[in-house]
Design a protein around this motif. Structure first.
Motif, PDB file in Angstrom:
ATOM      1  N   TYR A   1    -104.334 -88.587 -63.978  1.00 29.16           N
ATOM      2  CA  TYR A   1    -102.857 -88.740 -63.863  1.00 29.16           C
ATOM      3  C   TYR A   1    -102.116 -89.755 -63.959  1.00 29.16           C
ATOM      4  O   TYR A   1    -100.825 -89.706 -64.302  1.00 29.16           O
ATOM      5  CB  TYR A   1    -102.468 -87.985 -62.707  1.00 29.16           C
ATOM      6  N   MET A   2    -102.547 -90.955 -63.932  1.00 28.21           N
ATOM      7  CA  MET A   2    -102.113 -92.401 -64.045  1.00 28.21           C
ATOM      8  C   MET A   2    -102.692 -93.424 -65.015  1.00 28.21           C
ATOM      9  O   MET A   2    -103.795 -93.025 -65.463  1.00 28.21           O
ATOM     10  CB  MET A   2    -102.122 -92.802 -62.547  1.00 28.21           C
ATOM     11  N   THR A   3    -101.892 -94.523 -65.021  1.00 26.74           N
ATOM     12  CA  THR A   3    -102.500 -95.425 -65.726  1.00 26.74           C
ATOM     13  C   THR A   3    -103.477 -96.131 -65.058  1.00 26.74           C
ATOM     14  O   THR A   3    -103.379 -96.034 -63.819  1.00 26.74           O
ATOM     15  CB  THR A   3    -101.342 -96.534 -66.232  1.00 26.74           C
ATOM     16  N   GLU A   4    -104.218 -97.199 -65.435  1.00 25.76           N
ATOM     17  CA  GLU A   4    -105.247 -97.921 -64.668  1.00 25.76           C
ATOM     18  C   GLU A   4    -104.544 -98.807 -63.702  1.00 25.76           C
ATOM     19  O   GLU A   4    -105.050 -98.902 -62.691  1.00 25.76           O
ATOM     20  CB  GLU A   4    -106.216 -98.895 -65.534  1.00 25.76           C
ATOM     21  N   SER A   5    -103.434 -99.381 -63.924  1.00 30.31           N
ATOM     22  CA  SER A   5    -102.561-100.522 -63.242  1.00 30.31           C
ATOM     23  C   SER A   5    -102.357 -99.556 -61.755  1.00 30.31           C
ATOM     24  O   SER A   5    -102.108 -99.943 -60.727  1.00 30.31           O
ATOM     25  CB  SER A   5    -101.446-101.085 -63.898  1.00 30.31           C
ATOM     26  N   GLU A   6    -101.701 -98.316 -62.139  1.00 31.17           N
ATOM     27  CA  GLU A   6    -101.184 -97.177 -61.314  1.00 31.17           C
ATOM     28  C   GLU A   6    -102.376 -96.847 -60.276  1.00 31.17           C
ATOM     29  O   GLU A   6    -102.281 -96.951 -58.824  1.00 31.17           O
ATOM     30  CB  GLU A   6    -100.358 -96.081 -61.761  1.00 31.17           C
ATOM     31  N   VAL A   7    -103.491 -96.716 -60.767  1.00 28.13           N
ATOM     32  CA  VAL A   7    -104.740 -96.223 -60.029  1.00 28.13           C
ATOM     33  C   VAL A   7    -105.105 -97.497 -59.140  1.00 28.13           C
ATOM     34  O   VAL A   7    -105.532 -97.288 -57.961  1.00 28.13           O
ATOM     35  CB  VAL A   7    -105.740 -95.884 -60.905  1.00 28.13           C
ATOM     36  N   GLN A   8    -105.185 -98.618 -59.754  1.00 24.88           N
ATOM     37  CA  GLN A   8    -105.379 -99.764 -58.956  1.00 24.88           C
ATOM     38  C   GLN A   8    -104.543 -99.807 -57.658  1.00 24.88           C
ATOM     39  O   GLN A   8    -104.885-100.099 -56.406  1.00 24.88           O
ATOM     40  CB  GLN A   8    -105.227-101.038 -59.451  1.00 24.88           C
ATOM     41  N   GLU A   9    -103.067 -99.619 -57.809  1.00 23.29           N
ATOM     42  CA  GLU A   9    -102.211 -99.655 -56.688  1.00 23.29           C
ATOM     43  C   GLU A   9    -102.457 -98.523 -55.776  1.00 23.29           C
ATOM     44  O   GLU A   9    -102.500 -98.674 -54.563  1.00 23.29           O
ATOM     45  CB  GLU A   9    -100.799 -99.238 -57.208  1.00 23.29           C
ATOM     46  N   ILE A  10    -102.876 -97.258 -56.212  1.00 19.64           N
ATOM     47  CA  ILE A  10    -103.029 -96.149 -55.493  1.00 19.64           C
ATOM     48  C   ILE A  10    -104.480 -96.768 -54.547  1.00 19.64           C
ATOM     49  O   ILE A  10    -104.651 -96.380 -53.267  1.00 19.64           O
ATOM     50  CB  ILE A  10    -103.661 -94.947 -56.138  1.00 19.64           C
ATOM     51  N   MET A  11    -105.345 -97.150 -55.249  1.00 19.95           N
ATOM     52  CA  MET A  11    -106.556 -97.672 -54.391  1.00 19.95           C
ATOM     53  C   MET A  11    -106.382 -98.700 -53.253  1.00 19.95           C
ATOM     54  O   MET A  11    -107.161 -98.807 -52.340  1.00 19.95           O
ATOM     55  CB  MET A  11    -107.675 -98.131 -55.270  1.00 19.95           C
ATOM     56  N   GLU A  12    -105.269 -99.418 -53.185  1.00 21.67           N
ATOM     57  CA  GLU A  12    -104.960-100.089 -52.081  1.00 21.67           C
ATOM     58  C   GLU A  12    -104.603 -99.407 -50.913  1.00 21.67           C
ATOM     59  O   GLU A  12    -105.077 -99.727 -49.811  1.00 21.67           O
ATOM     60  CB  GLU A  12    -103.792-101.073 -52.491  1.00 21.67           C
ATOM     61  N   HIS A  13    -104.212 -98.145 -51.054  1.00 23.65           N
ATOM     62  CA  HIS A  13    -103.928 -97.189 -50.142  1.00 23.65           C
ATOM     63  C   HIS A  13    -105.127 -96.605 -49.474  1.00 23.65           C
ATOM     64  O   HIS A  13    -105.240 -96.541 -48.305  1.00 23.65           O
ATOM     65  CB  HIS A  13    -102.851 -96.142 -50.309  1.00 23.65           C
ATOM     66  N   TYR A  14    -106.247 -96.445 -50.527  1.00 23.06           N
ATOM     67  CA  TYR A  14    -107.442 -95.896 -50.192  1.00 23.06           C
ATOM     68  C   TYR A  14    -108.171 -96.777 -49.289  1.00 23.06           C
ATOM     69  O   TYR A  14    -108.905 -96.445 -48.257  1.00 23.06           O
ATOM     70  CB  TYR A  14    -107.941 -95.694 -51.445  1.00 23.06           C
ATOM     71  N   ALA A  15    -107.994 -98.250 -49.678  1.00 20.76           N
ATOM     72  CA  ALA A  15    -108.734 -99.125 -48.836  1.00 20.76           C
ATOM     73  C   ALA A  15    -108.043 -99.305 -47.457  1.00 20.76           C
ATOM     74  O   ALA A  15    -108.793 -99.569 -46.532  1.00 20.76           O
ATOM     75  CB  ALA A  15    -108.611-100.546 -49.606  1.00 20.76           C
ATOM     76  N   ALA A  16    -106.764 -99.054 -47.341  1.00 21.73           N
ATOM     77  CA  ALA A  16    -106.138 -99.180 -46.109  1.00 21.73           C
ATOM     78  C   ALA A  16    -106.721 -97.901 -45.278  1.00 21.73           C
ATOM     79  O   ALA A  16    -106.769 -98.205 -43.904  1.00 21.73           O
ATOM     80  CB  ALA A  16    -104.411 -99.049 -46.136  1.00 21.73           C
ATOM     81  N   GLY A  17    -106.939 -96.996 -45.798  1.00 19.56           N
ATOM     82  CA  GLY A  17    -107.438 -95.815 -45.093  1.00 19.56           C
ATOM     83  C   GLY A  17    -108.793 -96.093 -44.753  1.00 19.56           C
ATOM     84  O   GLY A  17    -109.270 -95.858 -43.393  1.00 19.56           O
ATOM     85  N   MET A  18    -109.565 -96.990 -45.296  1.00 20.08           N
ATOM     86  CA  MET A  18    -110.959 -97.308 -45.065  1.00 20.08           C
ATOM     87  C   MET A  18    -111.015 -98.026 -43.705  1.00 20.08           C
ATOM     88  O   MET A  18    -111.715 -97.893 -42.938  1.00 20.08           O
ATOM     89  CB  MET A  18    -111.586 -98.025 -46.090  1.00 20.08           C
ATOM     90  N   LYS A  19    -110.126 -99.149 -43.805  1.00 22.54           N
ATOM     91  CA  LYS A  19    -109.679 -99.960 -42.742  1.00 22.54           C
ATOM     92  C   LYS A  19    -109.415 -99.282 -41.083  1.00 22.54           C
ATOM     93  O   LYS A  19    -109.935 -99.960 -40.423  1.00 22.54           O
ATOM     94  CB  LYS A  19    -108.682-100.873 -43.016  1.00 22.54           C
ATOM     95  N   THR A  20    -108.880 -98.307 -41.489  1.00 17.19           N
ATOM     96  CA  THR A  20    -108.192 -97.443 -40.135  1.00 17.19           C
ATOM     97  C   THR A  20    -109.619 -97.177 -39.347  1.00 17.19           C
ATOM     98  O   THR A  20    -109.674 -96.950 -38.215  1.00 17.19           O
ATOM     99  CB  THR A  20    -107.407 -96.283 -40.615  1.00 17.19           C
ATOM    100  N   LYS A  21    -110.815 -96.741 -40.207  1.00 11.07           N
ATOM    101  CA  LYS A  21    -111.982 -96.214 -39.550  1.00 11.07           C
ATOM    102  C   LYS A  21    -113.213 -97.539 -39.634  1.00 11.07           C
ATOM    103  O   LYS A  21    -114.315 -97.001 -39.231  1.00 11.07           O
ATOM    104  CB  LYS A  21    -112.497 -94.931 -40.521  1.00 11.07           C
ATOM    105  N   SER A  22    -112.860 -98.680 -39.949  1.00 11.16           N
ATOM    106  CA  SER A  22    -113.827 -99.538 -40.155  1.00 11.16           C
ATOM    107  C   SER A  22    -114.574 -99.891 -38.853  1.00 11.16           C
ATOM    108  O   SER A  22    -113.694-100.169 -37.885  1.00 11.16           O
ATOM    109  CB  SER A  22    -113.251-100.916 -40.675  1.00 11.16           C
ATOM    110  N   GLY A  23    -115.819 -99.973 -38.719  1.00  8.69           N
ATOM    111  CA  GLY A  23    -116.391-100.229 -37.462  1.00  8.69           C
ATOM    112  C   GLY A  23    -116.979 -99.306 -36.735  1.00  8.69           C
ATOM    113  O   GLY A  23    -117.410 -99.269 -35.686  1.00  8.69           O
ATOM    114  N   LYS A  24    -116.358 -98.037 -36.955  1.00 13.70           N
ATOM    115  CA  LYS A  24    -116.746 -96.840 -36.192  1.00 13.70           C
ATOM    116  C   LYS A  24    -118.063 -96.495 -36.162  1.00 13.70           C
ATOM    117  O   LYS A  24    -118.935 -96.570 -37.214  1.00 13.70           O
ATOM    118  CB  LYS A  24    -115.820 -95.660 -36.519  1.00 13.70           C
TER     119      LYS A  24
END
Length: 344
Positions: free
Chosen positions: A289-312
């Motif tokens: 649905y998006m350009t590669e640069s837009e996807v990289q931006e989206i994946m920053e939010h994905y990484a933030a989601g990972m961080k919320t559960k990190s270490g569990k």
């Protein structure tokens, strides 16, 4: 967070969703679609002769005849993977390139020559010579049915002729894919490619040497794919309830869903579970649905989601709850994203 982007269709992401198919439902099981694959093979001939006969017995309002054929072809293929250990890897490898060509607009399912080496001889599994039904002699017939239970669940049933299974079994779905692709329109051919791609994706993450663990999976895959096809058909008929949203709203929704996917992935990773929402697969969804640069931006939010559960520590009930909550949201997101889908 740099993510290597792979172009993976959205259908691959929802393949793990289970739509139950019960053989114990009260009432009558109905056959919606039937395909007879008639194959005549003799070792002295350079290639066997084949014909495909489709029978549409009932068309539910939610699924057209072409879409039922695609679903049934998928069942036949998945069943073949389950039934025949000796051809699993070859089928996955050989059909993958053909599926990608369909996704890129090929007018036909194209597969190179495939031979079986046995007893010092080569026996051709594919391609076959196409003949009319009345011309085929001494044929063995494989009959596959797309069935519906009284509760609306979908599944499949396959009857195989005895003899020459090492050649006929892997050939049957390839014959169906080839003939079916010739009668579909361009949009439907792309959908056929998506179905093949998704089945390959599903089984490539399984232990293909363990046949027992695969038994029954082809029924679940058929139900899942059929449900997705129903949604696709509803969209093409203009009956899907997806209101068009603005680009800004679409991006905002993408941020939210990506963060939830990242959180689920981190929970699954803590338990050592294989995931349909891994970073590369998630990026593969959004690149539709998006350009590669837009996807990289989206994946920053994905990484933030990972961080919320990190270490569990591993908590499988929490994994299940998050997965159950996410799947309906994913289907809703994919429906709303239709207007933004790229034409590869």
């Amino acid at each position: 967070m740099e993510i290597k982007i792979r172009k993976i269709l959205s259908l691959s992401l929802v393949i793990g969703t289970i739509f139950p198919v019960s053989s114990h439902s009260q009432g009558r099981v109905e056959t919606l679609q039937r395909v007879d694959v008639k194959m005549s093979f003799h070792w002295k001939e350079p290639a066997g002769s084949a014909t495909v006969i489709w029978s549409t017995l009932k068309t539910p309002s939610s699924l057209s005849s072409p879409f039922m054929k695609i679903s049934l072809a998928g069942f036949l293929y998945a069943r073949t993977i389950v039934n025949h250990a000796e051809t699993r890897l070859d089928l996955l490898k050989r059909t993958q390139s053909a599926a990608v060509r369909l996704l890129r607009g090929s007018k036909e399912f194209e597969l190179g020559e495939w031979n079986l080496d046995a007893g010092g001889r080569k026996f051709k599994i594919y391609p076959w010579r196409w003949v009319a039904a009345e011309e085929i002699k001494d044929a063995r017939t494989y009959t596959a049915r797309l069935i519906q239970t009284p509760n609306g669940s979908l599944g499949g049933h396959l009857e195989m002729a005895q003899g020459l299974e090492r050649i006929l079994a892997p050939a049957a779905p390839l014959i169906v894919f080839t003939k079916l692709s010739q009668e579909l329109n361009p949009t439907e051919r792309i959908l056929l490619g998506r179905v093949i791609f998704s089945i390959n994706d599903f089984y490539s993450r399984k232990n293909l040497s363990d046949t027992r663990s695969l038994i029954g999976s082809e029924i679940l895959i058929t139900a899942t794919l059929s449900k997705v096809l129903m949604d696709e058909y509803a969209a093409t008929q203009g009956s899907a309830k997806n209101s068009k949203i603005s680009t800004a709203e679409f991006k905002s929704n993408s941020y939210v869903i990506a963060k939830k996917m990242g959180a689920l992935y981190e929970l699954q990773r803590a338990c050592g579970l294989r995931s349909n929402v891994s970073p590369d697969r998630t990026a593969g969804l959004f690149i539709n649905y998006m350009t590669e640069s837009e996807v990289q931006e989206i994946m920053e939010h994905y990484a933030a989601g990972m961080k919320t559960k990190s270490g569990k520590h591993c908590n499988k009930p929490e994994v299940s709850r998050n997965l159950i909550d996410l799947m309906p949201e994913m289907r809703s997101y994919i429906n709303s994203a239709r207007p933004f889908m790229k034409k590869w």
